[in-house]
Write an enzyme that holds these catalytic residues in place. Structure first.
Site, PDB file in Angstrom:
ATOM      1  N   TYR A   1      59.681  -3.386  18.681  1.00 24.69           N
ATOM      2  CA  TYR A   1      58.721  -4.390  18.185  1.00 24.69           C
ATOM      3  C   TYR A   1      59.452  -5.644  17.713  1.00 24.69           C
ATOM      4  O   TYR A   1      59.308  -6.727  18.280  1.00 24.69           O
ATOM      5  CB  TYR A   1      57.866  -3.756  17.092  1.00 24.69           C
ATOM      6  CG  TYR A   1      57.227  -4.695  16.101  1.00 24.69           C
ATOM      7  CD1 TYR A   1      56.339  -5.683  16.510  1.00 24.69           C
ATOM      8  CD2 TYR A   1      57.495  -4.564  14.740  1.00 24.69           C
ATOM      9  CE1 TYR A   1      55.754  -6.531  15.575  1.00 24.69           C
ATOM     10  CE2 TYR A   1      56.907  -5.391  13.809  1.00 24.69           C
ATOM     11  CZ  TYR A   1      56.037  -6.384  14.232  1.00 24.69           C
ATOM     12  OH  TYR A   1      55.460  -7.213  13.308  1.00 24.69           O
TER      13      TYR A   1
ATOM     14  N   TYR B   1      62.557   3.175   8.760  1.00 27.35           N
ATOM     15  CA  TYR B   1      63.486   2.184   9.306  1.00 27.35           C
ATOM     16  C   TYR B   1      64.205   2.777  10.524  1.00 27.35           C
ATOM     17  O   TYR B   1      64.764   3.866  10.467  1.00 27.35           O
ATOM     18  CB  TYR B   1      64.509   1.804   8.228  1.00 27.35           C
ATOM     19  CG  TYR B   1      65.106   0.439   8.397  1.00 27.35           C
ATOM     20  CD1 TYR B   1      65.969   0.154   9.440  1.00 27.35           C
ATOM     21  CD2 TYR B   1      64.809  -0.585   7.500  1.00 27.35           C
ATOM     22  CE1 TYR B   1      66.522  -1.110   9.590  1.00 27.35           C
ATOM     23  CE2 TYR B   1      65.347  -1.847   7.635  1.00 27.35           C
ATOM     24  CZ  TYR B   1      66.213  -2.101   8.693  1.00 27.35           C
ATOM     25  OH  TYR B   1      66.758  -3.351   8.834  1.00 27.35           O
TER      26      TYR B   1
END
Length: 377
Positions: free
Chosen positions: A324, A276
């Site tokens: 992204y 993450y």
């Protein structure tokens, strides 16, 4: 790898990503779910267990089940932030092992870009917020400042992460940010909460994702080769960052250790890592806590673009939450990318001969972690 083949990821998909003012959370989850089930070669009639998380409804599983037309045998709405979906996968394995179901559907959707941070309205105030402490960036900035003070970590070290991640995004046609990035670009971007600059922070966009997990028996009839769930571990250490036991260590130290022990793998056997990256400091703390480097060595570990394409440590190969996408709770996209990498489907960003992946979700303000080890035959 010595772990038993109990369950596998057999289908993954994203919903549309970006700024989607015409979509709502249920539509995005349905879109991702249909695509993931198609990817697996299954239909919604095969789904026996339903998992979701989010702050978009009082009873998200009830709304989702009704919307999708699924009445599950098993349901789970565990919500520990961005690591929820790694935990959902782990819980699905446990349910399959117990013989409760054979096929589970895990979904997530968010319209955080067009409906900015609706979940913040629902948060219970922590001790810091009445005094103007920004959430969540201030919490991560405090951890970054502590790491810098304790170990000599620099803003340049953090910028290495943002630049490397952007290089992966430039190889991913779905990535929201495609413009080349330099360390100077990161350092010269506006300061958001010292020492974190704008380009140390994740994106905010709409989107969704879905995963299909199946028992070994059901996986045998799936369209794609299975990506086996070899190990998992989860924990949470605090809610308010004021109660975090150590600002430089996350629960990944425990969840990662358990996942790797269950899978019977060592650090050297892992081919790709997806962690993450809500902020660049999240990545650095996670890599240290997972044991890829010692405490305080994270800055040197990521230097010289080690985690970029062509580097020795492929990390966040879709471009991550930094470049992204990041629709609020990013953990489901880590699993999607790891699965596609292990299936060899990633085109220009494909890591050659990737067989084992580590996925680590982080939730809250460095509060929860959940780690998966995935592997292919």
């Amino acid at each position: 790898m010595k772990s038993e083949r109990i369950a596998a990821v057999v289908g993954v998909a994203e919903a549309d990503l970006g700024k989607l003012p015409g979509s709502n959370v249920l539509q995005l989850q349905a879109q991702a779910a249909k695509r993931a089930l198609d990817d697996a070669g299954f239909t919604k009639d095969d789904v026996e267990a339903l998992f979701t998380a989010g702050n978009w409804a009082q009873f998200p599983n009830l709304m989702l089940g009704e919307y999708l037309g699924i009445s599950p045998k098993y349901t789970d709405s565990t919500n520990i932030g961005g690591s929820s979906f790694e935990s959902h996968v782990a819980h699905a394995v446990a349910g399959i092992k117990a013989g409760l179901f054979n096929v589970a559907l895990i979904t997530y959707g968010s319209t955080n870009r067009t409906n900015r941070y609706p979940f913040l309205k629902e948060l219970t105030l922590t001790y810091e917020e009445p005094f103007g402490f920004p959430t969540p960036v201030g919490h991560y900035a405090m951890a970054a400042m502590r790491h810098m003070h304790q170990y000599g970590t620099t803003s340049e070290h953090l910028a290495e992460i943002a630049v490397a991640t952007r290089k992966w995004a430039m190889l991913n046609e779905k990535a929201q940010m495609q413009k080349p990035l330099t360390i100077d670009d990161v350092l010269n971007s506006p300061m958001i909460a010292e020492p974190l600059h704008l380009l140390d922070c994740c994106l905010v966009n709409d989107g969704g994702g879905a995963i299909v997990v199946a028992s070994a028996e059901a996986a045998a009839r799936a369209k794609n080769r299975p990506v086996w769930i070899l190990g998992h571990g989860e924990t949470h250490t605090h809610n308010s960052v004021a109660q975090m036991p150590d600002l430089t260590v996350t629960g990944a130290r425990e969840s990662g250790k358990r996942a790797m022990e269950m899978a019977g793998v060592t650090h050297d056997e892992i081919d790709i890592v997806q962690v993450y990256d809500s902020f660049t400091i999240t990545v650095l703390l996670t890599l240290e806590s997972l044991g890829f480097c010692k405490p305080g060595e994270g800055g040197d570990f990521v230097s010289n673009q080690r985690t970029a394409p062509g580097g020795s440590f492929p990390l966040n190969t879709n471009g991550g939450g930094l470049s992204y996408c990041h629709p609020g709770m990013y953990g489901i996209f880590l699993i999607i990318e790891a699965t596609q990498q292990l299936r060899g489907e990633c085109g220009a960003r494909q890591v050659e001969d990737a067989k084992i992946a580590l996925v680590n979700g982080t939730g809250g303000t460095l509060s929860s972690t959940s780690t998966l080890i995935l592997g292919r035959d």
